[in-house]
Design a protein around this motif. Structure first.
Motif, PDB file in Angstrom:
ATOM      1  N   THR A   1      46.736  66.188  39.843  1.00  0.00           N
ATOM      2  CA  THR A   1      46.173  66.517  41.154  1.00  0.00           C
ATOM      3  C   THR A   1      45.439  67.855  41.136  1.00  0.00           C
TER       4      THR A   1
ATOM      5  N   HIS B   1      42.071  67.328  39.280  1.00  0.00           N
ATOM      6  CA  HIS B   1      41.208  66.495  40.123  1.00  0.00           C
ATOM      7  C   HIS B   1      40.583  67.327  41.239  1.00  0.00           C
TER       8      HIS B   1
ATOM      9  N   ARG C   1      36.319  69.135  40.988  1.00  0.00           N
ATOM     10  CA  ARG C   1      35.360  68.743  42.023  1.00  0.00           C
ATOM     11  C   ARG C   1      34.969  69.929  42.894  1.00  0.00           C
TER      12      ARG C   1
ATOM     13  N   ASP D   1      32.982  62.956  44.753  1.00  0.00           N
ATOM     14  CA  ASP D   1      33.679  61.737  45.161  1.00  0.00           C
ATOM     15  C   ASP D   1      34.346  61.031  43.986  1.00  0.00           C
TER      16      ASP D   1
ATOM     17  N   ASP E   1      37.014  59.717  41.378  1.00  0.00           N
ATOM     18  CA  ASP E   1      38.459  59.533  41.313  1.00  0.00           C
ATOM     19  C   ASP E   1      38.982  60.218  40.055  1.00  0.00           C
ATOM     20  N   HIS E   2      40.285  60.058  39.762  1.00  0.00           N
ATOM     21  CA  HIS E   2      40.864  60.738  38.611  1.00  0.00           C
ATOM     22  C   HIS E   2      40.160  60.344  37.316  1.00  0.00           C
ATOM     23  N   GLU E   3      39.837  59.066  37.169  1.00  0.00           N
ATOM     24  CA  GLU E   3      39.177  58.613  35.954  1.00  0.00           C
ATOM     25  C   GLU E   3      37.752  59.158  35.866  1.00  0.00           C
TER      26      GLU E   3
ATOM     27  N   ASP F   1      38.715  68.107  51.460  1.00  0.00           N
ATOM     28  CA  ASP F   1      38.543  67.477  50.159  1.00  0.00           C
ATOM     29  C   ASP F   1      37.048  67.439  49.826  1.00  0.00           C
TER      30      ASP F   1
ATOM     31  N   SER G   1      35.216  65.295  48.553  1.00  0.00           N
ATOM     32  CA  SER G   1      34.546  64.041  48.923  1.00  0.00           C
ATOM     33  C   SER G   1      34.182  64.039  50.400  1.00  0.00           C
TER      34      SER G   1
END
Length: 268
Positions: A178, A181, A185, A193, A195-197, A261, A263
Motif C-alpha cells: 500500500t 502504491h 503515484r 490510476d 492498480d498495484h500491478e 487518492d 486517481s
C-alpha cells in the motif's frame, strides 16, 4: 500516529541483506532518481538468501496487518513449529486450531492459518519439503516461479514478489504494497490510476534491476516517516520532505491541505 517499527523489518541496518555499491552515474529515469535519493536517505541493500518457505509464511502473516503485529506472530510460529524438522512438513500436519491460536496476534488468524497450512501441504506435495521449494524459487526463471506462487491460495502479487526478492534474490523485482502504491503515484513515477500491478510494471520498467530491492524497502520506510496516507510531510511545508523537489504531489495540495487518492485528483 502509526505504531510501526522504526525500521522496516525487511531492510535497514537491523534487517537482512548486504550493502550494495553502485557506480555513481546520472539517473536515466525519474523513478531511478527517486530510488537513488531513497537509497541515500535510508539504505542500499542487496537481498536474497532467506529460506523461501519461511519467507512465504512470513509474508502471508503480514497481509492486512502491521509489522508490529505480524512480527511477534511469526516469532511465535517459529518457536512452536520451527524446530529440528522441516518447517513445511511440520506445518502441513499442524492442527489448524493450534496454528490459528499461535498466530492470533497477526489478525485474520483463522484465514491465515488455513492459507499457511494449505501452502505447506502444496509445497510438500510438489517439492517434497522446504529445501526443494527453496531450490525451485532460487533456480527457476523468475516469471515461472511467480506464476507458480500465484497459484497457491492466499498468495497475491506482493507476496509472490517478496518471496522472489528476499528469498530468491531476484533483481528487477519491485514488490508493491500500500505504501509503494500510494507513493509512486503521488510522486508521478507511475500513472495516477494504476492498480498495484500497473505500479509494479512502471517501476520495474524504469528502475534498474539491482536497485529494485532497496527501492521497495526504502519507499516503505519513506511512506511511514514522511508520505503517510492522510498527512504527508509536505503539508507542513515543502522543505519538510526530502523528496519534495522530485515529487508531482498528485492528489496533495500543500496550499489547501487537501489530500485525495491520486486517481481522484485526475478524475475531474
Amino acid at each position: 500516529m502509526s505504531e510501526e517499527p522504526a525500521e522496516n523489518i525487511s531492510g535497514g541496518e537491523d534487517g537482512s541483506g548486504a550493502a550494495a555499491m553502485f557506480e555513481e552515474r546520472p539517473a536515466e529515469t525519474r523513478a531511478e532518481a527517486v530510488v537513488d535519493e531513497l537509497g541515500r536517505q535510508y539504505w542500499q541493500k542487496a537481498y536474497g538468501g532467506r529460506d523461501a518457505f519461511e519467507c512465504l509464511v512470513r509474508t502471508i502473516l503480514s497481509q492486512n496487518t502491521s509489522d508490529k503485529a505480524s512480527q511477534p506472530a511469526h516469532d511465535e510460529l517459529m518457536a512452536r513449529y520451527g524446530g529440528e524438522g522441516d518447517l513445511a512438513e511440520t506445518l502441513a500436519e499442524a492442527d489448524r486450531a493450534e496454528l490459528a491460536e499461535t498466530i492470533s496476534g497477526a489478525g485474520l488468524y483463522n484465514q491465515k492459518s488455513k492459507m499457511i497450512r494449505g501452502a505447506a501441504r502444496e509445497v510438500v506435495a510438489e517439492f517434497g519439503d522446504s529445501t526443494g521449494f527453496d531450490a525451485y524459487v532460487r533456480d527457476e526463471p523468475p516469471a515461472v516461479v511467480r506464476d507458480r506462487l500465484l497459484e497457491i491460495h492466499g498468495v497475491g502479487p506482493k507476496t509472490a514478489d517478496c518471496v522472489l526478492l528476499f528469498a530468491g534474490g531476484r533483481g528487477g523485482v519491485f514488490p508493491v504494497d500500500t505504501h509503494v502504491h500510494r507513493i509512486a503515484r503521488r510522486l508521478g513515477v507511475a500513472p495516477p490510476d494504476a492498480d498495484h500491478e500497473g505500479v509494479r510494471e512502471a517501476l520495474e520498467r524504469d528502475v534498474p534491476g539491482e536497485k529494485c530491492g532497496f527501492g521497495h524497502t526504502a519507499m516503505i520506510q519513506f511512506g511511514r516517516e514522511y508520505c503517510t496516507a492522510r498527512k504527508p510531510a509536505c503539508l507542513d511545508g515543502l522543505d519538510a520532505c526530502p523528496l519534495s523537489d522530485r515529487c508531482d504531489r498528485v492528489g496533495v495540495s500543500p496550499e489547501t491541505g487537501d489530500v485525495v487518492d491520486p486517481s481522484e485528483a485526475t478524475a475531474e
